[in-house]
Design a protein around this motif. Structure first.
Motif, PDB file in Angstrom:
ATOM      1  N   LYS A 206       0.841  -1.208   0.000  1.00  0.00           N
ATOM      2  CA  LYS A 206       0.000   0.000   0.000  1.00  0.00           C
ATOM      3  C   LYS A 206       0.870   1.250   0.000  1.00  0.00           C
ATOM      4  CE  LYS A 206      -3.601   0.205   2.766  1.00  0.00           C
ATOM      5  NZ  LYS A 206      -4.449   0.402   3.992  1.00  0.00           N
ATOM      6  N   LEU A 207       1.909   1.276   0.861  1.00  0.00           N
ATOM      7  CA  LEU A 207       2.796   2.427   0.923  1.00  0.00           C
ATOM      8  C   LEU A 207       3.504   2.641  -0.413  1.00  0.00           C
ATOM      9  CD1 LEU A 207       4.326   4.665   2.455  1.00  0.00           C
ATOM     10  CD2 LEU A 207       5.986   2.908   3.157  1.00  0.00           C
ATOM     11  N   TYR A 208       4.015   1.559  -0.983  1.00  0.00           N
ATOM     12  CA  TYR A 208       4.760   1.682  -2.236  1.00  0.00           C
ATOM     13  C   TYR A 208       3.846   2.104  -3.382  1.00  0.00           C
ATOM     14  CZ  TYR A 208       9.074  -0.323  -0.338  1.00  0.00           C
ATOM     15  OH  TYR A 208      10.228  -0.539   0.384  1.00  0.00           O
ATOM     16  N   ALA A 209       2.627   1.612  -3.388  1.00  0.00           N
ATOM     17  CA  ALA A 209       1.684   2.009  -4.437  1.00  0.00           C
ATOM     18  C   ALA A 209       1.354   3.499  -4.312  1.00  0.00           C
ATOM     19  CB  ALA A 209       0.412   1.172  -4.338  1.00  0.00           C
ATOM     20  N   TYR A 210       1.138   3.949  -3.093  1.00  0.00           N
ATOM     21  CA  TYR A 210       0.856   5.367  -2.851  1.00  0.00           C
ATOM     22  C   TYR A 210       2.026   6.239  -3.314  1.00  0.00           C
ATOM     23  CZ  TYR A 210       1.398   9.530   0.080  1.00  0.00           C
ATOM     24  OH  TYR A 210       1.666  10.796   0.529  1.00  0.00           O
ATOM     25  N   LEU A 211       3.259   5.850  -2.935  1.00  0.00           N
ATOM     26  CA  LEU A 211       4.430   6.637  -3.297  1.00  0.00           C
ATOM     27  C   LEU A 211       4.686   6.610  -4.800  1.00  0.00           C
ATOM     28  CD1 LEU A 211       6.890   5.688  -0.399  1.00  0.00           C
ATOM     29  CD2 LEU A 211       5.644   7.833  -0.703  1.00  0.00           C
ATOM     30  N   THR A 212       4.418   5.470  -5.425  1.00  0.00           N
ATOM     31  CA  THR A 212       4.622   5.365  -6.878  1.00  0.00           C
ATOM     32  C   THR A 212       3.709   6.321  -7.623  1.00  0.00           C
ATOM     33  OG1 THR A 212       5.310   3.039  -6.714  1.00  0.00           O
ATOM     34  CG2 THR A 212       4.515   3.805  -8.862  1.00  0.00           C
ATOM     35  N   LEU A 213       2.455   6.385  -7.228  1.00  0.00           N
ATOM     36  CA  LEU A 213       1.517   7.304  -7.884  1.00  0.00           C
ATOM     37  C   LEU A 213       1.901   8.756  -7.638  1.00  0.00           C
ATOM     38  CD1 LEU A 213      -1.981   5.671  -7.289  1.00  0.00           C
ATOM     39  CD2 LEU A 213      -0.969   6.246  -9.501  1.00  0.00           C
ATOM     40  N   LEU A 214       2.194   9.078  -6.389  1.00  0.00           N
ATOM     41  CA  LEU A 214       2.560  10.451  -6.058  1.00  0.00           C
ATOM     42  C   LEU A 214       3.798  10.883  -6.827  1.00  0.00           C
ATOM     43  CD1 LEU A 214       2.368  13.067  -4.386  1.00  0.00           C
ATOM     44  CD2 LEU A 214       3.668  11.893  -2.586  1.00  0.00           C
ATOM     45  N   ASN A 215       4.805  10.001  -6.865  1.00  0.00           N
ATOM     46  CA  ASN A 215       6.047  10.378  -7.520  1.00  0.00           C
ATOM     47  C   ASN A 215       5.911  10.389  -9.035  1.00  0.00           C
ATOM     48  OD1 ASN A 215       8.736  11.237  -6.878  1.00  0.00           O
ATOM     49  ND2 ASN A 215       9.446   9.418  -7.965  1.00  0.00           N
ATOM     50  N   PHE A 216       4.959   9.630  -9.568  1.00  0.00           N
ATOM     51  CA  PHE A 216       4.701   9.717 -11.006  1.00  0.00           C
ATOM     52  C   PHE A 216       4.219  11.122 -11.364  1.00  0.00           C
ATOM     53  CE2 PHE A 216       1.280   9.778 -14.165  1.00  0.00           C
ATOM     54  CZ  PHE A 216       2.055   9.580 -15.312  1.00  0.00           C
ATOM     55  N   VAL A 217       3.219  11.614 -10.633  1.00  0.00           N
ATOM     56  CA  VAL A 217       2.683  12.949 -10.922  1.00  0.00           C
ATOM     57  C   VAL A 217       3.774  13.995 -10.690  1.00  0.00           C
ATOM     58  CG1 VAL A 217       0.862  14.612 -10.415  1.00  0.00           C
ATOM     59  CG2 VAL A 217       0.400  12.172 -10.177  1.00  0.00           C
ATOM     60  N   ARG A 218       4.463  13.882  -9.580  1.00  0.00           N
ATOM     61  CA  ARG A 218       5.537  14.834  -9.261  1.00  0.00           C
ATOM     62  C   ARG A 218       6.660  14.758 -10.291  1.00  0.00           C
ATOM     63  NH1 ARG A 218      10.269  13.814  -6.680  1.00  0.00           N
ATOM     64  NH2 ARG A 218      11.350  15.587  -5.697  1.00  0.00           N
ATOM     65  N   GLY A 219       7.004  13.549 -10.715  1.00  0.00           N
ATOM     66  CA  GLY A 219       8.103  13.374 -11.667  1.00  0.00           C
ATOM     67  C   GLY A 219       7.827  14.040 -13.003  1.00  0.00           C
ATOM     68  N   ILE A 220       6.601  13.931 -13.500  1.00  0.00           N
ATOM     69  CA  ILE A 220       6.249  14.624 -14.736  1.00  0.00           C
ATOM     70  C   ILE A 220       6.265  16.134 -14.491  1.00  0.00           C
ATOM     71  CG2 ILE A 220       4.479  14.964 -16.492  1.00  0.00           C
ATOM     72  CD1 ILE A 220       5.650  12.247 -16.700  1.00  0.00           C
ATOM     73  N   ALA A 221       5.770  16.543 -13.333  1.00  0.00           N
ATOM     74  CA  ALA A 221       5.648  17.974 -13.029  1.00  0.00           C
ATOM     75  C   ALA A 221       6.995  18.652 -12.813  1.00  0.00           C
ATOM     76  CB  ALA A 221       4.774  18.175 -11.791  1.00  0.00           C
ATOM     77  N   VAL A 222       8.055  17.894 -12.499  1.00  0.00           N
ATOM     78  CA  VAL A 222       9.379  18.486 -12.314  1.00  0.00           C
ATOM     79  C   VAL A 222       9.812  19.248 -13.565  1.00  0.00           C
ATOM     80  CG1 VAL A 222      11.837  17.859 -12.212  1.00  0.00           C
ATOM     81  CG2 VAL A 222      10.257  16.983 -10.494  1.00  0.00           C
ATOM     82  N   ASN A 223       9.306  18.845 -14.729  1.00  0.00           N
ATOM     83  CA  ASN A 223       9.679  19.503 -15.978  1.00  0.00           C
ATOM     84  C   ASN A 223       9.032  20.873 -16.159  1.00  0.00           C
ATOM     85  OD1 ASN A 223      11.147  17.159 -17.479  1.00  0.00           O
ATOM     86  ND2 ASN A 223       9.271  16.231 -16.694  1.00  0.00           N
ATOM     87  N   LEU A 224       7.982  21.163 -15.401  1.00  0.00           N
ATOM     88  CA  LEU A 224       7.194  22.368 -15.658  1.00  0.00           C
ATOM     89  C   LEU A 224       7.968  23.644 -15.395  1.00  0.00           C
ATOM     90  CD1 LEU A 224       3.800  21.189 -14.089  1.00  0.00           C
ATOM     91  CD2 LEU A 224       4.336  21.422 -16.528  1.00  0.00           C
ATOM     92  N   GLU A 225       8.663  23.729 -14.253  1.00  0.00           N
ATOM     93  CA  GLU A 225       9.359  24.972 -13.928  1.00  0.00           C
ATOM     94  C   GLU A 225      10.516  25.221 -14.890  1.00  0.00           C
ATOM     95  OE1 GLU A 225      10.775  27.477 -10.063  1.00  0.00           O
ATOM     96  OE2 GLU A 225      11.324  25.368 -10.091  1.00  0.00           O
ATOM     97  N   GLY A 226      11.276  24.156 -15.205  1.00  0.00           N
ATOM     98  CA  GLY A 226      12.387  24.322 -16.122  1.00  0.00           C
ATOM     99  C   GLY A 226      11.929  24.777 -17.498  1.00  0.00           C
ATOM    100  N   LEU A 281      -0.423   7.703 -16.495  1.00  0.00           N
ATOM    101  CA  LEU A 281      -1.397   7.473 -15.428  1.00  0.00           C
ATOM    102  C   LEU A 281      -2.245   6.239 -15.711  1.00  0.00           C
ATOM    103  CD1 LEU A 281      -2.863   8.338 -12.837  1.00  0.00           C
ATOM    104  CD2 LEU A 281      -4.302   9.827 -14.254  1.00  0.00           C
ATOM    105  N   GLN A 282      -2.725   6.124 -16.935  1.00  0.00           N
ATOM    106  CA  GLN A 282      -3.574   4.973 -17.263  1.00  0.00           C
ATOM    107  C   GLN A 282      -2.806   3.663 -17.153  1.00  0.00           C
ATOM    108  OE1 GLN A 282      -6.774   5.279 -17.413  1.00  0.00           O
ATOM    109  NE2 GLN A 282      -6.510   7.499 -17.213  1.00  0.00           N
ATOM    110  N   ARG A 283      -1.525   3.649 -17.549  1.00  0.00           N
ATOM    111  CA  ARG A 283      -0.733   2.414 -17.453  1.00  0.00           C
ATOM    112  C   ARG A 283      -0.504   2.051 -15.985  1.00  0.00           C
ATOM    113  NH1 ARG A 283      -1.837   3.980 -21.632  1.00  0.00           N
ATOM    114  NH2 ARG A 283      -3.665   2.800 -20.964  1.00  0.00           N
ATOM    115  N   LEU A 284      -0.236   3.051 -15.145  1.00  0.00           N
ATOM    116  CA  LEU A 284      -0.052   2.781 -13.722  1.00  0.00           C
ATOM    117  C   LEU A 284      -1.332   2.248 -13.088  1.00  0.00           C
ATOM    118  CD1 LEU A 284       2.117   5.697 -12.262  1.00  0.00           C
ATOM    119  CD2 LEU A 284       2.615   3.257 -12.166  1.00  0.00           C
ATOM    120  N   LEU A 285      -2.454   2.856 -13.429  1.00  0.00           N
ATOM    121  CA  LEU A 285      -3.731   2.407 -12.864  1.00  0.00           C
ATOM    122  C   LEU A 285      -4.086   1.013 -13.348  1.00  0.00           C
ATOM    123  CD1 LEU A 285      -5.790   5.723 -13.081  1.00  0.00           C
ATOM    124  CD2 LEU A 285      -4.769   4.694 -11.049  1.00  0.00           C
ATOM    125  N   ASP A 286      -3.731   0.684 -14.589  1.00  0.00           N
ATOM    126  CA  ASP A 286      -3.933  -0.685 -15.079  1.00  0.00           C
ATOM    127  C   ASP A 286      -3.203  -1.674 -14.178  1.00  0.00           C
ATOM    128  OD1 ASP A 286      -5.429   0.212 -17.219  1.00  0.00           O
ATOM    129  OD2 ASP A 286      -3.784   0.097 -18.666  1.00  0.00           O
TER     130      ASP A 286
END
Length: 297
Positions: A206-226, A281-286
């Motif tokens: 459960k913890l790893y699934a939660y962190l994987t989803l959170l870090n997926f969104v954050r990881g894509i978003a890291v590109n936004l400021e740059g 997101l869809q691949r992770l949710l699958d």
């Protein structure tokens, strides 16, 4: 000898006075000033801060620093009007328009029209200010009282909501840590929502699934400021920048060593972060759906 920042101020002031830079026009960013004038980032920042204090320029979210309207005057905040909430909101405005690196106690005080030391009566320092900013932006889009039905729907809703917050605040992804997570009062409902949706998994999964989803969104978003910084500095969109790289790409691809990459480029696929987010997101949710609901034998 005149300080370099004063020469920059004088030149930009002249361009504004003579109409070369009109109200609403972008002025060079701090990064551009360091390149054009051969000065340190602190010098470039001081030059723009001086122009803001004079009411000649202002920050605009998603754009950068622009020439202010001639009738506009700098804001002034009395000690009685100053509050932690107001300081944090002004800091968020600066970070949204110019990036987190532009946020400092001195800069926020300048925007508020007050003494820097006045801020320290409400917030101990920049580290605490950034933490408060990070916590505050999670109030932008409150979670609904009743979640959608179904694990996948709940996680999908949360990730899309978080993506919108990251989109609105491009600096946010870099301020969050996965390995040293900050305790965010307004972020905890997101954690609880995700863990509730993942009920049925063993605690570690459960913890790893939660962190994987959170870090997926954050990881894509890291590109936004740059990307926002690059577009402000160069004036080029990602597509326009890629066009400038075509001659260099040709040097790598003409030899035929990378046929798959060359074939991909021939398809002229539009690259959009929003689409990358949706695809991933869809691949992770699958995968998480299969984890929670194993296939029937």
């Amino acid at each position: 000898m005149e300080h370099p920042y004063l020469r920059i101020v004088a030149e930009l002031r002249r361009r504004i006075a003579e109409g070369e830079l009109k109200p609403g026009d972008r002025v060079p960013s701090t990064r551009q000033l360091t390149q054009d004038w051969g000065v340190a980032m602190a010098t470039a920042t001081k030059a723009l801060t001086t122009l803001r204090q004079e009411g000649l320029v202002r920050a605009v979210q998603g754009v950068g620093t622009v020439v202010a309207d001639a009738m506009q005057t700098p804001r002034r905040t009395s000690d009685a009007e100053l509050s932690r909430e107001r300081i944090v909101r002004v800091a968020i405005e600066i970070a949204d328009s110019e990036g987190l690196a532009s946020v400092s106690m001195r800069r926020v005080a300048t925007e508020l029209g007050t003494a820097t030391m006045s801020l320290y009566r409400h917030i101990p320092g920049k580290d605490e200010l950034v933490l408060m900013m990070t916590d505050e932006v999670f109030t932008d889009e409150p979670l609904p009282a009743e979640p959608p039905a179904g694990m996948r729907e709940q996680l999908e809703y949360l990730c899309r909501l978080q993506w919108r917050i990251f989109r609105r605040h491009p600096w946010l992804a870099r301020s969050l840590s996965l390995t040293r997570p900050q305790l965010l009062r307004n972020g905890l409902p997101h954690t609880e929502w995700s863990l509730r949706a993942l009920r049925g998994l063993a605690p570690k999964a459960k913890l790893y699934a939660y962190l994987t989803l959170l870090n997926f969104v954050r990881g894509i978003a890291v590109n936004l400021e740059g990307e926002a910084e690059a577009e402000r500095d160069t004036g080029l969109t990602p597509d326009e920048w890629m066009q400038t790289q075509e001659p260099l790409l040709g040097l790598f691809l003409d030899g035929g060593q990378y046929p798959e990459f060359a074939e991909l480029l021939r398809h002229d696929i539009d690259f959009e972060l929003d689409e990358v987010f949706e695809f991933g997101l869809q691949r992770l949710l699958d995968g998480l759906t299969d984890l929670l609901v194993p296939p029937k034998r």
